[in-house]
Design a protein around this motif. Structure first.
Motif, PDB file in Angstrom:
ATOM      1  N   ALA A 153      -0.658   9.727 -15.762  1.00 48.01           N
ATOM      2  CA  ALA A 153      -1.680   8.698 -15.520  1.00 48.01           C
ATOM      3  C   ALA A 153      -3.082   9.159 -15.883  1.00 48.01           C
ATOM      4  O   ALA A 153      -4.049   8.406 -15.687  1.00 48.01           O
ATOM      5  CB  ALA A 153      -1.650   8.287 -14.045  1.00 48.01           C
ATOM      6  N   LEU A 154      -3.221  10.369 -16.419  1.00 49.57           N
ATOM      7  CA  LEU A 154      -4.559  10.905 -16.663  1.00 49.57           C
ATOM      8  C   LEU A 154      -5.310  10.176 -17.766  1.00 49.57           C
ATOM      9  O   LEU A 154      -6.543  10.177 -17.780  1.00 49.57           O
ATOM     10  CB  LEU A 154      -4.472  12.400 -16.985  1.00 49.57           C
ATOM     11  N   ASP A 155      -4.604   9.553 -18.696  1.00 48.92           N
ATOM     12  CA  ASP A 155      -5.291   8.807 -19.756  1.00 48.92           C
ATOM     13  C   ASP A 155      -6.161   7.705 -19.165  1.00 48.92           C
ATOM     14  O   ASP A 155      -7.265   7.432 -19.659  1.00 48.92           O
ATOM     15  CB  ASP A 155      -4.266   8.191 -20.717  1.00 48.92           C
ATOM     16  N   ASP A 156      -5.685   7.062 -18.112  1.00 43.38           N
ATOM     17  CA  ASP A 156      -6.458   5.995 -17.472  1.00 43.38           C
ATOM     18  C   ASP A 156      -7.721   6.538 -16.824  1.00 43.38           C
ATOM     19  O   ASP A 156      -8.749   5.856 -16.779  1.00 43.38           O
ATOM     20  CB  ASP A 156      -5.596   5.292 -16.411  1.00 43.38           C
ATOM     21  N   GLY A 210     -14.795   4.005 -12.769  1.00 45.31           N
ATOM     22  CA  GLY A 210     -14.159   2.697 -12.865  1.00 45.31           C
ATOM     23  C   GLY A 210     -12.709   2.751 -12.411  1.00 45.31           C
ATOM     24  O   GLY A 210     -12.211   1.795 -11.791  1.00 45.31           O
ATOM     25  N   TRP A 211     -12.033   3.848 -12.697  1.00 45.41           N
ATOM     26  CA  TRP A 211     -10.646   4.011 -12.273  1.00 45.41           C
ATOM     27  C   TRP A 211     -10.550   4.029 -10.751  1.00 45.41           C
ATOM     28  O   TRP A 211      -9.662   3.396 -10.170  1.00 45.41           O
ATOM     29  CB  TRP A 211     -10.091   5.306 -12.854  1.00 45.41           C
ATOM     30  N   VAL A 212     -11.479   4.722 -10.091  1.00 46.08           N
ATOM     31  CA  VAL A 212     -11.471   4.780  -8.623  1.00 46.08           C
ATOM     32  C   VAL A 212     -11.775   3.409  -8.032  1.00 46.08           C
ATOM     33  O   VAL A 212     -11.112   2.952  -7.091  1.00 46.08           O
ATOM     34  CB  VAL A 212     -12.492   5.821  -8.117  1.00 46.08           C
ATOM     35  N   ARG A 233      -5.240  -2.229  -9.528  1.00 47.11           N
ATOM     36  CA  ARG A 233      -4.361  -1.899 -10.649  1.00 47.11           C
ATOM     37  C   ARG A 233      -3.189  -0.995 -10.250  1.00 47.11           C
ATOM     38  O   ARG A 233      -2.504  -0.452 -11.122  1.00 47.11           O
ATOM     39  CB  ARG A 233      -5.178  -1.200 -11.743  1.00 47.11           C
ATOM     40  N   LEU A 234      -2.982  -0.851  -8.976  1.00 45.29           N
ATOM     41  CA  LEU A 234      -2.006   0.123  -8.491  1.00 45.29           C
ATOM     42  C   LEU A 234      -0.615  -0.086  -9.082  1.00 45.29           C
ATOM     43  O   LEU A 234       0.084   0.877  -9.431  1.00 45.29           O
ATOM     44  CB  LEU A 234      -1.939   0.072  -6.962  1.00 45.29           C
ATOM     45  N   GLY A 235      -0.198  -1.327  -9.211  1.00 49.34           N
ATOM     46  CA  GLY A 235       1.148  -1.618  -9.679  1.00 49.34           C
ATOM     47  C   GLY A 235       1.448  -1.129 -11.080  1.00 49.34           C
ATOM     48  O   GLY A 235       2.615  -0.972 -11.447  1.00 49.34           O
ATOM     49  N   PHE A 241     -15.665   8.221  -1.374  1.00 51.53           N
ATOM     50  CA  PHE A 241     -14.687   7.298  -1.941  1.00 51.53           C
ATOM     51  C   PHE A 241     -15.022   5.848  -1.612  1.00 51.53           C
ATOM     52  O   PHE A 241     -14.819   4.955  -2.447  1.00 51.53           O
ATOM     53  CB  PHE A 241     -13.281   7.643  -1.426  1.00 51.53           C
ATOM     54  N   THR A 242     -15.528   5.628  -0.416  1.00 49.18           N
ATOM     55  CA  THR A 242     -15.906   4.255  -0.042  1.00 49.18           C
ATOM     56  C   THR A 242     -17.042   3.754  -0.926  1.00 49.18           C
ATOM     57  O   THR A 242     -17.014   2.624  -1.424  1.00 49.18           O
ATOM     58  CB  THR A 242     -16.319   4.209   1.435  1.00 49.18           C
ATOM     59  N   LEU A 243     -18.048   4.603  -1.148  1.00 42.34           N
ATOM     60  CA  LEU A 243     -19.164   4.218  -2.008  1.00 42.34           C
ATOM     61  C   LEU A 243     -18.720   4.035  -3.458  1.00 42.34           C
ATOM     62  O   LEU A 243     -19.289   3.224  -4.197  1.00 42.34           O
ATOM     63  CB  LEU A 243     -20.269   5.279  -1.942  1.00 42.34           C
ATOM     64  N   ALA A 244     -17.678   4.774  -3.855  1.00 42.54           N
ATOM     65  CA  ALA A 244     -17.165   4.658  -5.232  1.00 42.54           C
ATOM     66  C   ALA A 244     -16.293   3.421  -5.415  1.00 42.54           C
ATOM     67  O   ALA A 244     -15.905   3.096  -6.550  1.00 42.54           O
ATOM     68  CB  ALA A 244     -16.376   5.905  -5.600  1.00 42.54           C
ATOM     69  N   GLY A 245     -15.960   2.732  -4.312  1.00 44.52           N
ATOM     70  CA  GLY A 245     -15.218   1.479  -4.420  1.00 44.52           C
ATOM     71  C   GLY A 245     -13.787   1.521  -3.928  1.00 44.52           C
ATOM     72  O   GLY A 245     -13.074   0.507  -4.016  1.00 44.52           O
ATOM     73  N   PHE A 246     -13.341   2.667  -3.403  1.00 40.46           N
ATOM     74  CA  PHE A 246     -11.982   2.754  -2.877  1.00 40.46           C
ATOM     75  C   PHE A 246     -12.028   2.692  -1.351  1.00 40.46           C
ATOM     76  O   PHE A 246     -12.551   3.584  -0.689  1.00 40.46           O
ATOM     77  CB  PHE A 246     -11.295   4.047  -3.312  1.00 40.46           C
TER      78      PHE A 246
END
Length: 438
Positions: free
Chosen positions: A130-133, A140-142, A148-150, A308-313
């Motif tokens: 999954a590192l390419d993502d 943006g990934w976080v 996009r988890l699925g 992580f919360t500030l990053a959007g997760f």
């Protein structure tokens, strides 16, 4: 009545402890045989499990001459480790124990071939796939991780974002490829031997820690150190607990900050690590650190969740999304709760080995610090097991807990080479007969 007469009643408890140990080992063996037989019956009937060798997520096989290096190393370690554990200076002993743990881990794994150390991480279900993502846009990934988890690989879907980010960060340092990822996992996972020993030295005494070290090195759970990411979780959790213990006993603000920071990473490494907080809690109860140190640890523990919360997760959303994918997948949700709630305990028995099981009743019967640490680990295991969060694959998932249970084996009087041999023989036998996916 003479002093000798007063001392005589102490003999029956020792006899009772010996009997309880033998009974525990007998029940351990029956449980393991029973769950493997039951698992095979269920597998042939197409019920309860997706595994080829339930309760293990593995396949049966037979190695012969490939195990010779591991047998030789085991023989040397059984002969030497009890001696060095009692005689070397503490810091030298820690270094030797870490080297021994790495050697034992690598030698066991290499019986599967020269590429065995990184081959599991090359699977399309693992984190590196999954590192390419992540490389394209880490932030943006976080921030879109939950939505996009699925579409991610199996192990990424089953965990928070931090394990994948750790491997991405390793690549960013220039250490690219699954070989370096495997080296990181093995180094951190085996270092738990040191962290656990340091914790025991802080909350109990150095003698107890020295007695436990050979058993920590040769624990059967070593089979799943290379190269399951759960071994990395083991190392992080063990050092978090060790730093809290060091902070309390040495009044170190630096250790409190480091321990708190590592504790804050645990829920973002794996959702199943939340019960592991029972261990630092046990350390706090045993050592009673100053309030200033506790405040530092708590504040630092909030750093990673806040980032992580500030990053959007948002962690609760991650739990919910993972649970949803868990239910709709053809994975562990399809496994029988009734079977695995018992079978998981048999796998725990394989992870810790007969020496641990034999000593466990005696250790838990006391009110010593060792009983607190082991009890905390068992509470964490029970929470995961009874809740149904873990159905199968606990040979890797429970590694962060099982390593602390192995401390019970330190109850055996040194050199205890017969029990060390039993531990090593179980590890060799499992590697010889079982082809794990990790």
């Amino acid at each position: 009545m003479s002093l000798i007469d007063l001392e005589r009643p102490q003999a029956p408890p020792r006899i009772s402890q010996a009997r309880s140990g033998r009974l525990a080992v007998g029940l351990w063996a029956l449980l393991i045989v029973g769950v493997f037989v039951t698992g095979e019956v269920l597998r042939r009937a197409g019920l309860a499990t997706e595994d080829d060798l339930p309760p293990l997520h593995a396949e049966p096989r037979l190695l012969t001459w490939q195990m010779l290096p591991a047998v030789c190393v085991a023989a040397v370690f059984v002969a030497v480790l009890p001696w060095v554990a009692q005689r070397l200076p503490w810091r030298v002993l820690l270094a030797v124990s870490w080297i021994a743990a790495v050697v034992w881990t690598v030698v066991l794994s290499l019986s599967d071939g020269l590429d065995a150390l990184h081959r599991p991480l090359d699977a399309p279900t693992e984190y590196p796939a999954a590192l390419d993502d992540v490389r394209a846009d880490p932030l943006g990934w976080v921030s879109t991780f939950t939505e996009r988890l699925g579409g991610y690989t199996t192990h990424v879907r089953g965990h928070p974002p931090l394990p994948t980010l750790v491997l991405w960060a390793l690549e960013e340092t220039g250490l690219r490829g699954t070989g370096w990822s495997a080296a990181l996992i093995i180094a951190v996972g085996t270092s738990a031997v040191l962290a656990i020993a340091i914790t025991v030295r802080c909350v109990a005494d150095e003698t107890t820690a020295r007695r436990a070290l050979p058993f920590l090195v040769l624990a059967p759970l070593t089979l799943w150190i290379a190269t399951s990411m759960d071994a990395f979780f083991l190392g992080v959790g063990a050092w978090a607990t060790a730093l809290i213990a060091m902070a309390a006993t040495r009044a170190s603000a630096f250790a409190a900050a480091g321990g708190g920071l590592l504790l804050g990473t645990l829920p973002y490494l794996s959702y199943g690590l939340l019960p592991l907080f029972a261990l630092p809690l046990a350390v706090v109860i045993l050592t009673r650190p100053k309030r200033r140190l506790l405040a530092i640890a708590v504040c630092c523990a909030a750093v990673v969740p806040l980032a992580f919360t500030l990053a959007g997760f948002w962690w609760p959303d991650g739990v919910a999304a993972t649970h949803e994918t868990y239910l709709i997948s053809r994975g562990s949700a399809q496994r029988s709760y009734a079977y695995f709630v018992i079978a998981n305990l048999a796998v725990l028995g394989l992870l810790v080995g007969p020496a641990t099981v034999h000593a466990l009743p005696s250790v838990l019967a006391g009110r010593r610090p060792l009983a607190w640490l082991i009890g905390a680990a068992l509470v964490g295991v029970a929470a995961l097991d009874v809740s149904g969060v873990t159905r199968g694959e606990v040979e890797r998932i429970w590694i962060p807990y099982a390593a602390w249970v192995v401390l019970a084996a330190g109850h055996h009087r040194p050199p205890a080479r017969a029990w060390l041999s039993a531990q090593a023989a179980l590890a060799v036998g499992l590697q010889m007969l079982v082809q794990s996916h990790w």
